[in-house]
Structures are given as structure tokens and as C-alpha cells.
Design a protein around this motif. Structure first.
Motif, PDB file in Angstrom:
ATOM      1  N   ILE A 261       0.723  -1.046  -0.146  1.00 51.25           N
ATOM      2  CA  ILE A 261      -0.308   0.481  -0.076  1.00 51.25           C
ATOM      3  C   ILE A 261       0.972   1.299   0.413  1.00 51.25           C
ATOM      4  CG2 ILE A 261      -1.489   1.296   1.428  1.00 51.25           C
ATOM      5  CD1 ILE A 261      -2.900  -1.504   2.088  1.00 51.25           C
ATOM      6  N   ILE A 262       0.517   2.022  -1.000  1.00 47.96           N
ATOM      7  CA  ILE A 262       1.875   3.426  -1.497  1.00 47.96           C
ATOM      8  C   ILE A 262       0.781   4.602  -0.601  1.00 47.96           C
ATOM      9  CG2 ILE A 262       3.018   1.557  -2.678  1.00 47.96           C
ATOM     10  CD1 ILE A 262       2.217   3.021  -4.791  1.00 47.96           C
ATOM     11  N   LYS A 263       1.620   5.932  -0.480  1.00 50.89           N
ATOM     12  CA  LYS A 263       0.962   6.604  -0.354  1.00 50.89           C
ATOM     13  C   LYS A 263       1.971   7.607  -1.398  1.00 50.89           C
ATOM     14  CE  LYS A 263       0.047  11.257   1.992  1.00 50.89           C
ATOM     15  NZ  LYS A 263       0.256  11.637   3.590  1.00 50.89           N
ATOM     16  N   VAL A 264       1.191   8.187  -2.467  1.00 49.35           N
ATOM     17  CA  VAL A 264       1.755   8.846  -3.752  1.00 49.35           C
ATOM     18  C   VAL A 264       1.251  10.477  -3.529  1.00 49.35           C
ATOM     19  CG1 VAL A 264       2.109   8.587  -6.516  1.00 49.35           C
ATOM     20  CG2 VAL A 264       1.298   6.591  -5.643  1.00 49.35           C
ATOM     21  N   THR A 265       2.148  11.680  -4.009  1.00 46.96           N
ATOM     22  CA  THR A 265       1.597  12.628  -3.694  1.00 46.96           C
ATOM     23  C   THR A 265       2.636  13.427  -4.485  1.00 46.96           C
ATOM     24  OG1 THR A 265       2.185  12.710  -1.061  1.00 46.96           O
ATOM     25  CG2 THR A 265       2.243  14.845  -2.669  1.00 46.96           C
ATOM     26  N   PHE A 266       1.715  14.169  -5.562  1.00 52.66           N
ATOM     27  CA  PHE A 266       2.163  14.703  -6.878  1.00 52.66           C
ATOM     28  C   PHE A 266       2.034  16.186  -6.441  1.00 52.66           C
ATOM     29  CE2 PHE A 266       0.327  10.218  -8.054  1.00 52.66           C
ATOM     30  CZ  PHE A 266       1.300  10.041  -9.261  1.00 52.66           C
ATOM     31  N   LYS A 267       2.780  16.584  -7.249  1.00 56.61           N
ATOM     32  CA  LYS A 267       3.198  18.339  -6.729  1.00 56.61           C
ATOM     33  C   LYS A 267       2.504  19.320  -7.914  1.00 56.61           C
ATOM     34  CE  LYS A 267       5.741  20.065  -4.050  1.00 56.61           C
ATOM     35  NZ  LYS A 267       7.160  20.640  -3.443  1.00 56.61           N
ATOM     36  N   GLY A 268       2.520  20.624  -7.971  1.00 54.92           N
ATOM     37  CA  GLY A 268       2.354  20.969  -9.268  1.00 54.92           C
ATOM     38  C   GLY A 268       1.549  20.464 -10.974  1.00 54.92           C
ATOM     39  N   LYS A 269       2.104  20.623 -11.882  1.00 53.31           N
ATOM     40  CA  LYS A 269       1.092  20.301 -12.916  1.00 53.31           C
ATOM     41  C   LYS A 269       1.419  19.111 -12.885  1.00 53.31           C
ATOM     42  CE  LYS A 269       5.162  20.965 -15.926  1.00 53.31           C
ATOM     43  NZ  LYS A 269       6.005  21.252 -17.010  1.00 53.31           N
ATOM     44  N   VAL A 270       1.915  18.870 -12.402  1.00 55.87           N
ATOM     45  CA  VAL A 270       1.656  16.739 -12.455  1.00 55.87           C
ATOM     46  C   VAL A 270       1.277  16.199 -12.229  1.00 55.87           C
ATOM     47  CG1 VAL A 270       3.751  14.630 -11.532  1.00 55.87           C
ATOM     48  CG2 VAL A 270       4.703  17.165 -12.528  1.00 55.87           C
ATOM     49  N   ALA A 271       0.383  17.167 -10.941  1.00 57.17           N
ATOM     50  CA  ALA A 271      -0.836  16.337 -10.096  1.00 57.17           C
ATOM     51  C   ALA A 271      -2.481  16.273 -11.104  1.00 57.17           C
ATOM     52  CB  ALA A 271      -1.370  17.800  -8.918  1.00 57.17           C
ATOM     53  N   GLY A 272      -1.812  16.809 -11.761  1.00 60.06           N
ATOM     54  CA  GLY A 272      -3.409  16.442 -13.073  1.00 60.06           C
ATOM     55  C   GLY A 272      -2.790  16.278 -14.665  1.00 60.06           C
ATOM     56  N   GLU A 273      -1.163  15.297 -13.905  1.00 59.07           N
ATOM     57  CA  GLU A 273      -0.994  14.379 -15.526  1.00 59.07           C
ATOM     58  C   GLU A 273      -1.488  12.873 -15.043  1.00 59.07           C
ATOM     59  OE1 GLU A 273       2.947  14.783 -15.956  1.00 59.07           O
ATOM     60  OE2 GLU A 273       2.110  17.635 -16.704  1.00 59.07           O
ATOM     61  N   ASN A 288      -5.462  -0.541  -7.255  1.00 57.80           N
ATOM     62  CA  ASN A 288      -6.640  -0.001  -6.053  1.00 57.80           C
ATOM     63  C   ASN A 288      -6.117   0.623  -5.759  1.00 57.80           C
ATOM     64  OD1 ASN A 288      -8.986  -1.104  -5.049  1.00 57.80           O
ATOM     65  ND2 ASN A 288      -7.752  -2.377  -3.483  1.00 57.80           N
ATOM     66  N   PHE A 289      -7.125   1.522  -6.502  1.00 56.18           N
ATOM     67  CA  PHE A 289      -7.180   2.750  -5.272  1.00 56.18           C
ATOM     68  C   PHE A 289      -8.213   2.989  -4.156  1.00 56.18           C
ATOM     69  CE2 PHE A 289      -5.766   4.685  -9.644  1.00 56.18           C
ATOM     70  CZ  PHE A 289      -4.738   5.354  -9.373  1.00 56.18           C
ATOM     71  N   LEU A 290      -7.361   3.197  -3.044  1.00 59.38           N
ATOM     72  CA  LEU A 290      -8.421   3.263  -1.518  1.00 59.38           C
ATOM     73  C   LEU A 290      -8.500   4.281  -1.559  1.00 59.38           C
ATOM     74  CD1 LEU A 290      -5.735   1.005   0.134  1.00 59.38           C
ATOM     75  CD2 LEU A 290      -8.089   0.161  -0.991  1.00 59.38           C
ATOM     76  N   LEU A 302      -2.733  19.915  -6.400  1.00 58.81           N
ATOM     77  CA  LEU A 302      -1.965  18.995  -5.162  1.00 58.81           C
ATOM     78  C   LEU A 302      -2.539  17.569  -5.033  1.00 58.81           C
ATOM     79  CD1 LEU A 302       1.108  18.191  -3.324  1.00 58.81           C
ATOM     80  CD2 LEU A 302      -0.838  18.768  -1.020  1.00 58.81           C
ATOM     81  N   GLY A 303      -1.901  16.820  -5.546  1.00 60.29           N
ATOM     82  CA  GLY A 303      -2.580  15.230  -5.906  1.00 60.29           C
ATOM     83  C   GLY A 303      -1.823  14.508  -4.348  1.00 60.29           C
ATOM     84  N   ILE A 304      -2.536  13.741  -3.894  1.00 62.60           N
ATOM     85  CA  ILE A 304      -2.180  12.423  -2.634  1.00 62.60           C
ATOM     86  C   ILE A 304      -3.395  11.324  -2.979  1.00 62.60           C
ATOM     87  CG2 ILE A 304      -1.614  11.799  -0.460  1.00 62.60           C
ATOM     88  CD1 ILE A 304      -2.047  14.836   0.098  1.00 62.60           C
ATOM     89  N   PHE A 305      -3.098  11.017  -3.500  1.00 61.94           N
ATOM     90  CA  PHE A 305      -3.498   9.249  -3.249  1.00 61.94           C
ATOM     91  C   PHE A 305      -2.654   8.205  -3.030  1.00 61.94           C
ATOM     92  CE2 PHE A 305      -3.815  12.007  -7.279  1.00 61.94           C
ATOM     93  CZ  PHE A 305      -4.885  11.579  -7.949  1.00 61.94           C
ATOM     94  N   ILE A 306      -4.020   7.071  -2.383  1.00 63.76           N
ATOM     95  CA  ILE A 306      -3.677   5.743  -1.474  1.00 63.76           C
ATOM     96  C   ILE A 306      -4.191   5.032  -2.110  1.00 63.76           C
ATOM     97  CG2 ILE A 306      -3.719   4.798   0.340  1.00 63.76           C
ATOM     98  CD1 ILE A 306      -3.810   6.791   1.931  1.00 63.76           C
ATOM     99  N   MET A 307      -2.921   3.713  -2.615  1.00 68.35           N
ATOM    100  CA  MET A 307      -3.721   3.031  -3.376  1.00 68.35           C
ATOM    101  C   MET A 307      -2.436   1.696  -3.300  1.00 68.35           C
ATOM    102  SD  MET A 307      -1.507   3.651  -7.292  1.00 68.35           S
ATOM    103  CE  MET A 307      -2.496   2.741  -8.490  1.00 68.35           C
TER     104      MET A 307
END
Length: 337
Positions: A261-273, A288-290, A302-307
Motif C-alpha cells: 500500500i503506497i501513498k503518492v504525492t504529486f506537486k504542481g502540474k504533475v498532479a493533473g497528469e 487498487n485505489f483506496l 496538490l494530488g495525494i493518492f493511496i493505492m
């Protein structure tokens, strides 16, 4: 604009000497909105009151617009304070005076030219959106309207700095948003430096450019609001941020997960890619998105995802590397079974 150097403020109590502010040094830039965050007793209110010398520091210096306030006394200090407006949590309006008279009172106290007071008050009422309330009394106003009077009063003498002491804590969420929008407007149009203390991270996220976290009289972390939301270091900072950006996944869901299980943080324009969707196509793994969301701080995403990642170990490792090469941060919350 504001330089705070080695500031200490101590108080004598029946139990001995207590440090309200402990060796704090900060630099606040001209025209920015700066948040000072902490729980009750952290020292943030003491620090704020030291900035305009409502409380005189025990040691250290406060410089505002090139003037060392800690070296001033009497009339010199009074004149310097005119350039520092202050907004309070509980408004402190004079109940026997109308809205117009409350604002005019600040001008009279500062010896503003009598012939110009009426014009200045009407200008301030227009700025805060209360022109139609000029002749009513505080008891007839809502909390948000009272705070707008407080803001107009604080702006009366054309200050260069505006200090906000928990200015929205007594307001409901909708009214809070309207007051924050007003402060942003004032900051942008008048280029006034705003220092805001609060324990509400939603307020900081909405309005501040930079922030400092205080604990037990000390600043434990400082930086841009965006960077601290993206990569908090101190545990207290993480706690504050999690109060508005929570990513708790129920244990019942986690028990059914077999892969890492990982937590991913995307900053700036990368968050929308589509980094994650591209990774799933490039690597032989399933995702599997949690949990996840994209927050906007100072209009930057600022994108934050746990999967959960499922697949052979070497493919999972390759997937992690793919994301790490394109993301601000990847944290493995739990290894696979």
C-alpha cells in the motif's frame, strides 16, 4: 517587511517564570499573507502582540518596515503603531456608537484631519461592503458584519501591516470564507502585509502564502503553505494538515489488501497528469485505489493518492520506480503479504 530576531517573552506566575515565546526568529515579506499556527498555549498570540508591542518582549528585536520597534517609547512608538492595524476575534466594537462612529473613533484617536474623517469613513465602508450599515449599532449586525467593521477600523490609518488575532474563529464557515476573501482582496489591492494567527488549517490553506507552526513557544517548522502541505516534516505539522486533508483508510478495507500500500504525492502540474494510469500501462501490475484527491493551494494542484499495487515483486518495484521518477514523494505505508 517584518523581522523578528531571537524573540523571547516570559511571564511571571505563582508557579515561577513561564516562556510564552522562546527564541523565535522569523522574516515576513512585504505584501504576503503569513500564517502562524498552533494550539492554545503554543505562544502564537503572545508573538502577535509582541509585533506591535502590545506586549514588550523580554529580549530580542521586532523590526517593521525598517524600524526597530523595541527601541521606541512614548510618542515615537504610538506613531509607529498607527502603521500596524489589528483585528480581533471578539470584534471589540463600542456598543453605544454606530458603525460610522466606531470607525471614526479610530481616526479621531489618531488625530486624523477632522474635515477628512467623513470621506475616509465612507471610503472604508465601501471597501468592506457595509455602506448601507453606516448608521446602525453593533447589536444590529451579524458576526461577519461586526468583523467587517473591525477590519474597516483596522484599515482607518492606512497601515502597512494588518495583524489578525483568530479573526474568523467566532464565525460560521460561510461567513469565514467571505471574510477571508475580503482579506485577500485587501492584501492584493492595498499591498498590505497580513499576519494571521489561527489553529484552523482550512484558513491557512485558503489564504496564506507562508506559515510557521508553533509549539511550546517555539517555531518547529516554517515554509510555504504549499510545501508544508506537500511534505510536512514535524509530527505536529502532519497532525494539523491531516485535520483538513485526511487519508485514513478503514482497517476493514486494509485487511483485504495483499499487495503493498503506497501513498503518492504529486506537486504542481504533475498532479493533473495521468502518471498512475501510464504506470499501469507500462508495468505488469494492477492498482487498487483506496483514497485520493487533488487539493488546490494558492491555485496550485496538490494530488495525494493511496493505492494498493498487485503483481510480481520485480514488477511492483519497477512500478514504484516509475512513479517516484515522476512524483514528488512515494511512501510505502505497508509492505505486501
Amino acid at each position: 517587511m517584518i523581522g523578528i530576531q531571537n524573540l523571547t517573552k516570559t511571564y511571571k506566575t505563582k508557579h515561577g517564570t513561564v516562556k510564552g515565546v522562546d527564541e523565535v526568529s522569523l522574516t515576513i515579506k512585504r505584501g504576503e499573507i503569513y500564517g502562524i499556527v498552533g494550539y492554545s498555549g503554543a505562544g502564537k498570540s503572545s508573538l502577535l502582540r509582541c509585533i506591535n508591542l502590545l506586549e514588550r518582549p523580554t529580549s530580542g528585536t521586532i523590526t517593521v518596515d525598517g524600524t526597530d520597534l523595541t527601541s521606541l517609547k512614548g510618542e515615537e512608538l504610538r506613531l509607529a503603531r498607527l502603521k500596524i492595524g489589528m483585528i480581533f476575534q471578539h470584534f471589540y466594537l463600542i456598543s453605544q456608537k454606530t458603525v460610522f462612529e466606531n470607525i471614526a473613533f479610530s481616526l479621531k484617536a489618531a488625530n486624523y484631519p477632522k474635515g477628512q474623517i467623513k470621506e475616509r469613513v465612507e471610503e472604508l465602508l465601501a471597501t468592506v461592503g457595509l455602506a448601507e450599515k453606516r448608521d446602525v449599532y453593533p447589536a444590529q449586525l451579524s458576526g461577519g458584519q461586526k468583523q467587517r467593521v473591525g477590519i474597516a477600523r483596522a484599515l482607518a490609518n492606512n497601515p502597512k501591516v494588518l495583524l489578525c488575532d483568530e479573526a474568523t474563529s467566532a464565525l460560521d464557515p460561510t461567513t469565514t470564507k467571505s471574510i477571508l476573501n475580503l482579506l485577500k482582496k485587501i492584501n492584493k489591492e492595498l499591498n498590505i502585509t497580513i499576519v494571521l494567527i489561527t489553529h484552523e488549517m482550512n484558513v491557512v490553506k485558503e489564504i496564506c502564502h507562508r506559515m510557521a507552526i508553533m509549539q511550546e513557544g517555539r517555531v518547529i517548522e516554517e515554509g510555504s503553505v504549499y510545501d508544508l502541505f506537500a511534505s510536512p516534516r514535524a509530527e505536529l505539522t502532519k497532525e494539523f494538515i491531516e485535520s483538513v486533508v485526511s487519508f485514513d483508510v478503514p482497517e476493514a478495507i486494509l485487511k483485504n489488501c495483499e499487495g503493498p500500500i503506497i501513498k503518492v504525492t504529486f506537486k504542481g502540474k504533475v498532479a493533473g497528469e495521468g502518471v498512475i494510469s501510464d504506470m499501469l500501462q507500462q508495468c505488469n501490475v494492477k492498482g487498487n485505489f483506496l483514497h485520493g484527491s487533488i487539493e488546490y493551494i494558492q491555485e496550485l494542484p496538490l494530488g495525494i493518492f493511496i493505492m494498493e499495487l498487485k503483481g510480481q515483486k520485480d514488477e511492483v518495484k519497477r512500478a514504484l520506480q516509475y512513479i517516484e521518477d515522476r512524483a514528488a514523494q512515494v511512501e510505502v505505508l505497508r509492505d505486501g503479504r
